[in-house]
Design a protein around this motif. Structure first.
Motif, mmCIF file in Angstrom:
data_model
loop_
_atom_site.group_PDB
_atom_site.id
_atom_site.type_symbol
_atom_site.label_atom_id
_atom_site.label_comp_id
_atom_site.label_asym_id
_atom_site.label_seq_id
_atom_site.Cartn_x
_atom_site.Cartn_y
_atom_site.Cartn_z
ATOM 1 N N ARG A 92 31.178 80.383 -28.933
ATOM 2 C CA ARG A 92 31.242 78.923 -28.571
ATOM 3 C C ARG A 92 31.928 78.534 -27.239
ATOM 4 O O ARG A 92 33.069 79.497 -27.053
ATOM 5 C CB ARG A 92 32.195 78.287 -29.582
ATOM 6 C CG ARG A 92 31.662 77.853 -30.718
ATOM 7 C CD ARG A 92 32.859 77.168 -31.881
ATOM 8 N NE ARG A 92 33.740 78.208 -32.252
ATOM 9 C CZ ARG A 92 34.718 77.879 -32.906
ATOM 10 N NH1 ARG A 92 34.921 76.704 -33.317
ATOM 11 N NH2 ARG A 92 35.546 78.995 -33.221
ATOM 12 N N GLY A 93 31.655 77.700 -26.597
ATOM 13 C CA GLY A 93 31.861 77.424 -25.160
ATOM 14 C C GLY A 93 31.169 78.187 -24.323
ATOM 15 O O GLY A 93 31.268 77.711 -22.888
ATOM 16 N N GLN A 94 30.497 79.177 -24.448
ATOM 17 C CA GLN A 94 29.706 79.995 -23.509
ATOM 18 C C GLN A 94 28.607 79.300 -23.049
ATOM 19 O O GLN A 94 28.057 78.087 -23.566
ATOM 20 C CB GLN A 94 29.291 81.250 -24.142
ATOM 21 C CG GLN A 94 30.296 82.245 -24.180
ATOM 22 C CD GLN A 94 29.905 83.835 -24.230
ATOM 23 O OE1 GLN A 94 29.099 83.913 -25.301
ATOM 24 N NE2 GLN A 94 30.278 84.693 -23.693
ATOM 25 N N ALA A 103 28.427 74.941 -22.845
ATOM 26 C CA ALA A 103 29.396 74.552 -23.588
ATOM 27 C C ALA A 103 29.181 74.764 -25.019
ATOM 28 O O ALA A 103 28.966 73.351 -25.952
ATOM 29 C CB ALA A 103 30.204 72.989 -23.485
#
Lengths: 113, 109
Positions: free
Chosen positions: A15-17, A80
């Motif tokens: 998550r967030g990558q 994101a």
């Protein structure tokens, strides 16, 4: 047979990558469309590229962006990453203006953990 | 935008039985395409229909487009185990294709 090729075939991200998926269209095709297919659902249209420009866009947030190169290949970028972005991402190519079905690649299976 | 609804969601048949899936819209469709996706595979284009009342055949598959261009059907005669998969209808408008959620066919040998 120079069909639609996609890479990578599988991908695991956190998550967030951010992730970049790649597609080479079928030989002779100049238009690339990207689809997201969640399990048990039909493909959902993300956007379409022709002449290196985004021509049409589906109901996806700006976190989803793309690019088409002069050789007609294309990239899909997702920033994101959310857990809900886990899906099969399909690339489909066609010849612009020719009303016919699309040729799909085998897809990239993205898992967000 | 145009939306298409497919029924049934699932269909289980004995090998040799017929199978039909339906695609319906509340608005007039300019065209309809049908795709087949095998388990673990990707959608493969089968056919496109554009004319009112059009009927096209591919071996054991028969595709129809309604007179009012608001519905379409795919009929498979004498199913075989190779017919298993999910059948999708889709409508394309200005380069954007909208897919139904498909009908998943299983065939018992």
């Amino acid at each position: 047979d120079a069909g639609v090729t996609q890479s990578p075939t599988h991908l695991i991200k956190t998550r967030g990558q951010q992730v970049t998926l790649r597609c080479s269209p079928k030989s002779g095709h100049d238009t690339v469309s990207w689809y997201q297919q969640a399990l048990g659902q039909g493909p959902q249209f993300i956007f379409q590229y022709y002449e290196e420009e985004e021509r049409q866009r589906g109901n996806f947030p700006d976190r989803f962006s793309g690019h088409q190169f002069p050789n007609y290949s294309s990239e899909l970028n997702v920033n994101a990453l959310l857990l809900g972005d886990s899906a099969l991402y399909l690339c489909a190519s066609s010849f612009f203006g020719l009303a016919h079905g699309y040729t799909f690649g085998s897809g990239t299976r993205l898992t967000v953990v | 935008g145009q939306q298409v609804m497919q029924i049934p969601q699932y269909q289980h048949v004995q090998e040799g039985e017929d199978f039909t899936t339906y695609c319906n819209s509340s608005t007039t469709l300019s065209n309809i395409q049908w795709y087949k996706q095998r388990p673990g595979g990707h959608p493969v284009f089968l056919i496109q229909l554009v004319k009112s009342g059009e009927v096209k055949k591919q071996k054991r598959l028969t595709f129809q487009f309604g007179e009012a261009k608001k519905n379409s059907s795919l009929h498979i005669t004498a199913t075989q185990t190779t017919d298993v998969g999910t059948y999708f209808c889709a409508v394309t408008n200005a380069g954007k294709s909208t897919f139904g959620d498909g009908t998943t066919l299983t065939v018992k040998p």
